[in-house]
Design a protein around this motif. Structure first.
Motif, PDB file in Angstrom:
ATOM      1  N   PHE A 456     -10.052   4.146 -17.035  1.00  0.00           N
ATOM      2  CA  PHE A 456      -9.936   4.076 -15.731  1.00  0.00           C
ATOM      3  C   PHE A 456     -10.941   2.983 -14.770  1.00  0.00           C
ATOM      4  CE2 PHE A 456      -7.284   7.449 -13.965  1.00  0.00           C
ATOM      5  CZ  PHE A 456      -7.340   8.177 -14.803  1.00  0.00           C
ATOM      6  N   LEU A 457     -10.255   2.375 -13.921  1.00  0.00           N
ATOM      7  CA  LEU A 457     -11.026   1.447 -13.183  1.00  0.00           C
ATOM      8  C   LEU A 457     -11.680   1.938 -12.115  1.00  0.00           C
ATOM      9  CD1 LEU A 457      -8.375  -1.383 -13.511  1.00  0.00           C
ATOM     10  CD2 LEU A 457     -10.692  -1.274 -14.714  1.00  0.00           C
ATOM     11  N   GLY A 458     -12.927   1.808 -11.700  1.00  0.00           N
ATOM     12  CA  GLY A 458     -13.677   2.330 -10.498  1.00  0.00           C
ATOM     13  C   GLY A 458     -13.513   1.264  -9.655  1.00  0.00           C
ATOM     14  N   PRO A 459     -14.405   1.223  -8.645  1.00  0.00           N
ATOM     15  CA  PRO A 459     -14.508   0.502  -7.484  1.00  0.00           C
ATOM     16  C   PRO A 459     -14.368  -1.068  -7.835  1.00  0.00           C
ATOM     17  CG  PRO A 459     -16.039   2.109  -7.075  1.00  0.00           C
ATOM     18  CD  PRO A 459     -15.731   2.271  -8.555  1.00  0.00           C
ATOM     19  N   THR A 468      -9.155   1.107  -4.631  1.00  0.00           N
ATOM     20  CA  THR A 468     -10.258   1.856  -5.224  1.00  0.00           C
ATOM     21  C   THR A 468     -11.557   2.302  -4.542  1.00  0.00           C
ATOM     22  OG1 THR A 468     -11.454  -0.497  -5.572  1.00  0.00           O
ATOM     23  CG2 THR A 468      -9.905   0.361  -7.447  1.00  0.00           C
ATOM     24  N   ALA A 470     -11.456   4.575  -2.774  1.00  0.00           N
ATOM     25  CA  ALA A 470     -11.606   6.034  -2.648  1.00  0.00           C
ATOM     26  C   ALA A 470     -10.883   6.783  -3.892  1.00  0.00           C
ATOM     27  CB  ALA A 470     -11.028   6.663  -1.426  1.00  0.00           C
ATOM     28  N   ARG A 471     -10.271   5.813  -4.796  1.00  0.00           N
ATOM     29  CA  ARG A 471      -9.220   6.283  -5.760  1.00  0.00           C
ATOM     30  C   ARG A 471      -9.657   5.496  -7.030  1.00  0.00           C
ATOM     31  NH1 ARG A 471      -4.394   6.256  -1.690  1.00  0.00           N
ATOM     32  NH2 ARG A 471      -5.294   4.102  -1.401  1.00  0.00           N
ATOM     33  N   ASP A 472      -9.756   6.273  -8.296  1.00  0.00           N
ATOM     34  CA  ASP A 472      -9.635   5.635  -9.590  1.00  0.00           C
ATOM     35  C   ASP A 472      -8.310   5.019  -9.743  1.00  0.00           C
ATOM     36  OD1 ASP A 472     -12.122   7.804 -10.880  1.00  0.00           O
ATOM     37  OD2 ASP A 472     -12.541   5.878  -9.679  1.00  0.00           O
ATOM     38  N   LEU A 473      -8.221   3.942 -10.604  1.00  0.00           N
ATOM     39  CA  LEU A 473      -7.230   3.225 -11.091  1.00  0.00           C
ATOM     40  C   LEU A 473      -6.892   3.220 -12.544  1.00  0.00           C
ATOM     41  CD1 LEU A 473      -4.654   1.711  -9.592  1.00  0.00           C
ATOM     42  CD2 LEU A 473      -6.326  -0.314  -9.938  1.00  0.00           C
ATOM     43  N   PRO A 474      -5.952   3.749 -13.089  1.00  0.00           N
ATOM     44  CA  PRO A 474      -5.634   3.913 -14.454  1.00  0.00           C
ATOM     45  C   PRO A 474      -5.643   2.220 -15.013  1.00  0.00           C
ATOM     46  CG  PRO A 474      -3.879   4.934 -13.605  1.00  0.00           C
ATOM     47  CD  PRO A 474      -4.750   4.590 -12.366  1.00  0.00           C
TER      48      PRO A 474
END
Lengths: 494, 253, 216
Positions: A456-459, A468, A470-474
């Motif tokens: 997962f990618l964070g900010p 990103t 507020a949300r994680d990105l796979p």
């Protein structure tokens, strides 16, 4: 704008609707208003549930919607015929008919009519059309006080505020705020609120009754809108709950009704469809408390000097676009506002117009054009979830019109160097041909292989930060589906 | 209506997002369909349904996707995709885009191929006539009916019925299920604040159910809600409907 | 060019895509007007819906109507009423006998005078069962619109043969009055507002007490 000291009525907030920043910025500010969000969530949730219950009671609801849609389509497609018939019926019934191309002309006509009566005040029934043209300020500038008599409009007016919802314009205010507004302002404009008034809604309504009653009993001129105008008979219809409509429509001697040209219906019989669709869709009731229907002048009963001002103000723009035209079917029930998850969270002020919510997003850019930043941003104020279309009593295909308007905005902005068209063109290239797509996938695969332990990618920095924050990105997996297919099933393809 | 599945050839419409980001989903579709006796082909000409462009107002950029879809899928009796959103976009928008392109021939080809396009849940329930596909998934699961699957593709309760028939599943209702998750494609980046507010509310409802898994028929929405669930360390996992249906008692495929 | 010409001109140019000139032929409307709504018992439903709106509902026969009217007014604390000219004489007598002052509207009362009167008694034109609605067409036995608006109590007498199932039948019944130019007032319970925090408050500007007598 006249200074407060010389004004006859409370000053509205500074700035104009068109001066507001675009939706995205407005929305962000409104989201931070916890009180507003709480009020809206409660209000829209409650009305939504009531509407659903009332609609479930009617087995032929879908037939009704189709009939409503068809009646409105017939009217709009032959609007000139019905407007001429309406004018003729009105005149035969003793009403005087005026035509206004735009807001300025409508205001000139109304101010002129009021001045001819030699009065310095009028009472008003809630009318979105008069808000749209900003009539109250035009009257104020002519030294005429326009008293709003609908309770929510009274709260908005005394609160130096703007309405935030079509049906319950003061929903962004809670009871203690209303109490403060009444205590502070009523005494400046008439009967004061009692010193010991609490914030109990019944007491507050009582204070409004007392404050307004003296105005009803003395006013010589009233201004209204109309929910419907029947071409066949020249009958106007006002649908209301509190009785202030009846007060304004029957007590003064002069009545001026400002009516958008899209409000016309062909025959009186058509009301059997709309008087079932409207109350259930708007307040979630089988029928609203009071509906007034009047046909020109009735000797010895009510106003003897009756005027109707038919207003265009951009409606012919919407009419001219067959794909945008369905927005003119709107009967202002606000069911779309109450079901919209975006509206629920940001409220009416974020839309920069008298018409907020889903219908506002499709009506304003057509009435006002797409020259201003706010009207360009409105078609994007939606996740296209489609809930609005499901509840619209006249089946306006709001999501489709939004997409259509997005195309208009994109075309309008074409040629101007901006990030989005460039990104769209790049994505367009990638997806235009499967060979480009496979190339892009190989690149994504390389990125994934370069970060083998990241799922997962964070900010991330802008523009990905929009996601990103507020949300994680796979992370894209190292092997795409088609790569897998080629490797494992390739020989099966012809 | 049950069709004897042996001998049915299905063209798989993977969708671009699944192809790149969630290849496990189309793999699961292949697995389920083959288990039920279908023959699956994957026409390589396919790219995307184009709604990313259409819904942002770039109709011209969307048209090549319409052509690719027609090129890839013409001639097949059944085109099946694991996405109510993309299937909905194909059905609802491709005819309009062909008109926009003023290409009557394309319009006719679109009408033909659109009539044979199914969301996975529709294909299983309506064409193969099954709700029990032999799946086994002994977990607590909550289902979010994605907006476009329900309102555009109109899959109704088919996904739910398929889930109910899964052996060992503990299916719990999601509160406020009919509210949008806030993805809306480019809406999530054009109006990120509102989008996040909506997704957060959705994630909160998911967590309220105590479910181990959130399932939907659309990976885009799953990615949106999942992104919040993951950021909040909720422990709730996300999974596509196809992947649950592919899961059998033999364990992980 | 006048505003009228210009607007109609814009409308016509906007509608270039419409090629069929007859509206009815252009857009068919698949709808049967005036259909009744099925329900077990129209009158029972009417009473139920009126009560749902917090109106006081009484049923009686023709013989006891006048005394019932007077009795209900008395219970509501009404000490003065205005009666439209077309209202039946027996009612007037019964009301006066109950010690309630009766005013007429000829010559028409001023707003201030109306405001000082407690109640008004009228007949009705149509009752709608499904919605509990009473429609006035302001014939002589109902009086001009201000009469049923300003006093705080409105007692309306509805005859059972005036009650129809739902809106479509009502609209069909009222068409004649409208064609004759009569105004209509549709009343569904006392006035109300939910404008403050969506909390429903009954009785804002219209009569706060609605008394319905269903005869026959």
């Amino acid at each position: 704008m006249t200074a407060q000291a010389q004004r006859r009525t409370p000053a509205p907030p500074p700035g104009t609707y068109l001066g507001m920043p675009k939706f995205q910025k407005n929305a962000k500010e409104q989201l931070a208003n916890e009180q507003l969000r709480k009020n809206l969530r409660h209000a829209t949730g409650t009305i939504r549930a009531k509407r659903a219950a009332r609609v479930d009671e009617v087995p032929e609801w879908e037939e009704l919607r189709l009939a409503g849609e068809a009646i409105k389509n017939r009217t709009l497609r032959h609007l000139d015929t019905y407007l001429v018939q309406l004018e003729d019926s009105l005149q035969k019934a003793g009403a005087k008919v005026h035509w206004a191309r735009d807001a300025a002309e409508a205001n000139r006509i109304v101010v002129g009519l009021v001045q001819a009566k030699g009065v310095d005040e009028v009472v008003k029934v809630k009318s979105m059309a008069t808000q749209e043209i900003e009539l109250n300020e035009a009257l104020e500038e002519a030294g005429i006080a326009a008293w709003e008599t609908d309770l929510a409009e009274l709260i908005v007016q005394l609160g130096h505020d703007r309405p935030s919802h079509i049906l319950v314009p003061a929903i962004h205010r809670n009871r203690s705020e209303v109490r403060e507004i009444f205590l502070r302002e009523m005494k400046q404009y008439g009967t004061p609120a009692p010193e010991d008034i609490t914030d109990d809604p019944a007491e507050l309504a009582g204070a409004a009754r007392r404050h307004l009653r003296e105005k009803f009993l003395r006013a010589k001129v009233a201004i209204s809108g109309a929910n419907f105008a029947i071409a066949e008979t020249g009958t106007l219809v006002v649908v209301e709950s509190e009785g202030n409509g009846r007060m304004c429509l029957t007590l003064p001697d002069t009545l001026i009704s400002v009516v958008g040209i899209e409000k016309v219906l062909p025959t009186f019989a058509d009301l059997e469809v709309f008087m079932r669709l409207l109350p259930r869709s708007s307040t979630g009731e089988r029928m609203n408390p009071y509906t007034s229907m009047w046909t020109g002048v009735t000797p010895g009963d009510g106003p003897q000097d009756v005027h109707v001002v038919l207003v265009d103000n951009g409606r012919t723009n919407a009419l001219a676009d067959p794909q945008g035209r369905p927005a003119l079917r709107c009967i202002r029930c606000s069911a779309c506002l109450n079901i919209c998850p975006v509206y629920e969270r940001v409220g009416g002020h974020a839309y920069g117009s008298v018409y907020p919510g889903p219908i506002g997003a499709v009506l304003n850019p057509q009435l006002r054009g797409i020259g201003h930043e706010i009207d360009q941003s409105l078609p994007y104020a939606s996740s296209l979830c489609g809930a609005c279309f499901e509840v619209c009593p006249v089946r306006i295909p709001i999501p489709d019109i939004l997409v259509h308007l997005r195309k208009e905005v994109a075309d309008h902005k074409r040629g101007k160097p901006k990030l989005e068209p460039t990104a769209m063109a790049a994505a367009g290239w990638v997806l235009a041909d499967h060979k480009h797509f496979e190339l892009a996938e190989r690149v994504a695969g390389l990125a994934a292989r370069a970060l083998p332990n990241t799922t997962f990618l964070g900010p991330l920095p802008w523009p990905a930060s929009a996601w990103t924050r507020a949300r994680d990105l796979p992370m894209p997996p190292p092997e795409s589906f088609r790569k897998w297919w080629r490797t494992n099933r390739g020989e099966e393809q012809q | 209506m049950t069709i004897h599945a042996k001998g049915i050839t299905v063209a798989l419409f993977a969708t671009c997002i699944n192809d790149v980001m969630f290849p496990g989903t189309p793999k699961a579709v292949v697995q389920v369909l083959e288990r039920l006796g279908c023959r699956v082909e994957f026409p390589l000409d396919q790219t995307c349904c184009g709604q990313m462009f259409t819904n942002t107002g770039y109709f011209d950029a969307a048209v090549p996707n319409v052509r690719n879809y027609v090129k890839a899928f013409t001639g097949y009796d059944y085109v099946v995709g694991p996405s109510g959103s993309c299937v909905g976009a194909v059905r609802h928008q491709h005819p309009m885009l062909a008109e926009h392109a003023r290409d009557a021939g394309l319009g006719r080809a679109v009408d033909e191929v659109v009539a044979r396009t199914y969301d996975l849940s529709e294909f299983l329930v309506d064409v193969l006539g099954v709700t029990d596909v032999g799946a086994y998934f002994p977990h607590r699961v909550t289902y979010h009916p994605t907006c476009h699957s329900v309102r555009v593709a109109k899959v109704g309760d088919r996904p739910y019925r398929l889930l109910q028939a899964v052996k060992g599943i503990d299916l719990v209702d999601l509160p406020a299920a009919d509210q949008c998750c806030g993805f809306g494609g480019t809406f999530s980046v054009k109006n990120p604040d509102v989008s996040v507010a909506m997704a957060s509310d959705k994630a909160r409802h998911v967590m309220e159910t105590g479910a181990e898994y959130l399932v939907t028929g659309d990976n885009a929405c799953l990615m949106n809600i999942g992104g919040i669930l993951h950021r909040e360390n909720s422990g709730v996992k996300t999974i596509h409907l196809a992947e649950i249906l592919a899961h059998t008692e033999g364990g992980d495929r | 060019m006048s505003a009228r010409e210009e607007i109609l001109g814009r409308v016509r140019s906007a509608l270039v895509d419409v090629s069929v000139s007859d509206p009815v032929a252009d857009v068919p409307i698949d709808w049967e007007y005036g259909r009744p709504t099925a329900m077990p018992e129209v009158l029972a439903r009417f009473v139920e819906m009126c009560e749902d709106y917090k109106a006081t509902v009484a049923r009686c026969d023709e013989g006891s109507l006048a005394s019932r009217v007077a009795e209900l007014l008395g219970s509501a604390g009404v000490r003065s009423v205005v009666l439209p000219s077309g209202v039946e004489q027996p009612w007037r007598q019964a009301i006066e006998s109950a010690g309630i002052t009766v005013h007429g509207d000829e010559p028409p009362l001023s707003r201030a005078e109306l405001d000082a009167i407690d109640g008004v008694v009228t007949a009705a034109a149509v009752g709608i069962a499904e919605t509990g609605t009473i429609v006035l067409d302001h014939a002589p036995d109902q009086g001009r619109r201000a009469l049923t608006l300003v006093p705080d109590t409105h007692l309306v007498v509805v005859r059972s043969d005036q009650v129809v199932s739902d809106v479509p039948e009502a609209v069909a019944r009222l068409a004649g009055a409208v064609t004759d130019g009569a105004p209509l007032t549709w009343i569904s319970g006392p006035s109300a507002t939910s404008d403050i925090e969506l909390s429903r408050v009954e009785g804002v500007h219209g009569p706060r007490n609605l008394l319905v007598v269903l005869v026959g």
